[in-house]
Enzyme design. Structure first.
Site, PDB file in Angstrom:
ATOM      1  N   ARG A  44       4.680   1.095  -7.890  1.00 58.14           N
ATOM      2  CA  ARG A  44       5.539   2.241  -8.202  1.00 58.14           C
ATOM      3  C   ARG A  44       4.862   3.249  -9.127  1.00 58.14           C
ATOM      4  O   ARG A  44       5.379   4.347  -9.315  1.00 58.14           O
ATOM      5  CB  ARG A  44       6.864   1.755  -8.806  1.00 58.14           C
ATOM      6  CG  ARG A  44       7.771   1.082  -7.782  1.00 58.14           C
ATOM      7  CD  ARG A  44       9.162   0.814  -8.342  1.00 58.14           C
ATOM      8  NE  ARG A  44      10.090   0.413  -7.290  1.00 58.14           N
ATOM      9  CZ  ARG A  44      10.336  -0.838  -6.917  1.00 58.14           C
ATOM     10  NH1 ARG A  44       9.705  -1.820  -7.530  1.00 58.14           N
ATOM     11  NH2 ARG A  44      11.182  -1.110  -5.954  1.00 58.14           N
ATOM     12  N   GLN A  92      11.714 -12.685 -12.209  1.00 61.96           N
ATOM     13  CA  GLN A  92      11.509 -13.226 -10.867  1.00 61.96           C
ATOM     14  C   GLN A  92      10.779 -14.559 -10.941  1.00 61.96           C
ATOM     15  O   GLN A  92      11.141 -15.521 -10.250  1.00 61.96           O
ATOM     16  CB  GLN A  92      10.714 -12.238 -10.023  1.00 61.96           C
ATOM     17  CG  GLN A  92      10.257 -12.781  -8.679  1.00 61.96           C
ATOM     18  CD  GLN A  92       9.478 -11.756  -7.882  1.00 61.96           C
ATOM     19  OE1 GLN A  92      10.058 -10.892  -7.242  1.00 61.96           O
ATOM     20  NE2 GLN A  92       8.154 -11.825  -7.928  1.00 61.96           N
ATOM     21  N   GLN A 136      16.294  -7.079  -0.750  1.00 59.49           N
ATOM     22  CA  GLN A 136      16.249  -6.983  -2.209  1.00 59.49           C
ATOM     23  C   GLN A 136      16.383  -5.556  -2.733  1.00 59.49           C
ATOM     24  O   GLN A 136      16.259  -5.321  -3.926  1.00 59.49           O
ATOM     25  CB  GLN A 136      14.983  -7.648  -2.746  1.00 59.49           C
ATOM     26  CG  GLN A 136      13.689  -6.955  -2.431  1.00 59.49           C
ATOM     27  CD  GLN A 136      12.486  -7.847  -2.691  1.00 59.49           C
ATOM     28  OE1 GLN A 136      12.313  -8.889  -2.071  1.00 59.49           O
ATOM     29  NE2 GLN A 136      11.651  -7.446  -3.636  1.00 59.49           N
ATOM     30  N   HIS A 180      -2.335  -7.699  -7.686  1.00 60.28           N
ATOM     31  CA  HIS A 180      -2.255  -8.579  -6.525  1.00 60.28           C
ATOM     32  C   HIS A 180      -3.609  -9.255  -6.259  1.00 60.28           C
ATOM     33  O   HIS A 180      -3.672 -10.446  -5.940  1.00 60.28           O
ATOM     34  CB  HIS A 180      -1.861  -7.783  -5.276  1.00 60.28           C
ATOM     35  CG  HIS A 180      -0.526  -7.123  -5.348  1.00 60.28           C
ATOM     36  ND1 HIS A 180      -0.388  -5.762  -5.448  1.00 60.28           N
ATOM     37  CD2 HIS A 180       0.734  -7.636  -5.336  1.00 60.28           C
ATOM     38  CE1 HIS A 180       0.897  -5.454  -5.473  1.00 60.28           C
ATOM     39  NE2 HIS A 180       1.601  -6.569  -5.421  1.00 60.28           N
ATOM     40  N   MET A 188       4.818  -7.342  -1.396  1.00 63.25           N
ATOM     41  CA  MET A 188       5.432  -6.312  -0.564  1.00 63.25           C
ATOM     42  C   MET A 188       4.403  -5.261  -0.150  1.00 63.25           C
ATOM     43  O   MET A 188       4.755  -4.182   0.315  1.00 63.25           O
ATOM     44  CB  MET A 188       6.605  -5.652  -1.292  1.00 63.25           C
ATOM     45  CG  MET A 188       7.789  -6.578  -1.475  1.00 63.25           C
ATOM     46  SD  MET A 188       9.377  -5.727  -1.590  1.00 63.25           S
ATOM     47  CE  MET A 188       9.103  -4.651  -2.984  1.00 63.25           C
TER      48      MET A 188
END
Length: 280
Positions: A187, A153, A61, A37, A30
């Site tokens: 976050r 996930q 989501q 990542h 995202m």
């Protein structure tokens, strides 16, 4: 490195690569990329001829009171990280490209999404499965790379691939952490200086649990108690959940044996953070 927002152009380029006999990897994200990542991209680069990173903040989501609008976005910054990691293509579509005005379809499953994050974020995994399914169709890669920080996930995507007969290998990669142990997350940028300092309690509580397990503790309830007690020493921490479940089906277990996921979600101030340990 190319950046494309068109589904058809992206699909055509990937088909061209595959027609040349090249292996293709997909790293779904995202955006607002960090070292976690980048570790996925670097592994994908080592194991494949071509690497595609998708950058798409997926509205499906996010629940109505979640942080969709506030979620950090910086394509220029992300592109530099991707280029440094050897990425060949960024797929960066608009919402209107992924979900047209008459979009009504979705992908969902029972059992695995019902606990942990699925209990407090009931629409989340339906949105994840739907967008990942679309990405697998748009970018028919041989392999897709996901971080183990989002362990539920990862388990759901693996199950979805089996159940729906996708011809793709799902590869889980280790959690990348800050020097003090906090799991890397987009976050984390929401945390104030004091919140960031106290956020290390997540990793510390899981370390306490692992020490107990390594010392012979097999009672899942006692493992949960150890984690909860540690988290409760942090003034800013508010527990969402502490669970010990089977990693295969994300259902509660009584004994720590076999494939086990120890997962926690904790609010530090108003920021919800997750972390875990996987025992295989």
């Amino acid at each position: 490195m190319k950046i494309l927002g068109s589904i058809q152009e992206t699909r055509n380029l990937v088909k061209e690569w595959k027609a040349q006999g090249l292996s293709v990897a997909l790293v779904p994200t995202m955006g607002y990329l960090h070292e976690g990542h980048k570790s996925l991209m670097e592994r994908a680069r080592k194991e494949n001829d071509k690497v595609v990173v998708s950058i798409f903040v997926n509205p499906m989501q996010f629940g109505p009171n979640e942080d969709l609008e506030a979620y950090p976005r910086d394509l220029n910054r992300d592109a530099k990280i991707c280029e440094a990691a050897g990425v060949d293509l960024i797929f960066h579509p608009e919402v209107s490209e992924m979900y047209g005005p008459d979009f009504h379809g979705f992908v969902d499953m029972t059992v695995l999404p019902e606990k942990l994050c699925g209990a407090s974020r009931p629409v989340h995994f339906k949105g994840v499965q739907t967008v990942v399914t679309k990405l697998f169709h748009i970018i028919p890669a041989q392999r897709a790379y996901f971080g183990q920080k989002d362990a539920q996930q990862l388990a759901i995507i693996r199950r979805m691939v089996i159940d729906l007969d996708f011809d793709i290998e799902i590869i889980g990669c280790p959690i990348i952490r800050e020097e003090d142990g906090l799991a890397k997350s987009s976050r984390n940028t929401y945390l104030s200086e004091e919140e960031r300092r106290q956020a290390v309690i997540l990793n510390e509580s899981l370390n306490d649990a692992m020490c107990a397990i390594e010392a012979g503790e097999k009672d899942a309830a006692k493992v949960k108690e150890i984690i909860t007690a540690k988290l409760n020493t942090c003034p800013l921490a508010k527990i969402d959940y502490v669970e010990v479940v089977s990693f295969d089906n994300i259902q509660p277990i009584e004994k720590v044996e076999g494939a086990v996921l120890i997962a926690i979600a904790v609010y530090i101030g108003t920021t919800r953070l997750i972390d875990n340990r996987i025992i295989m």
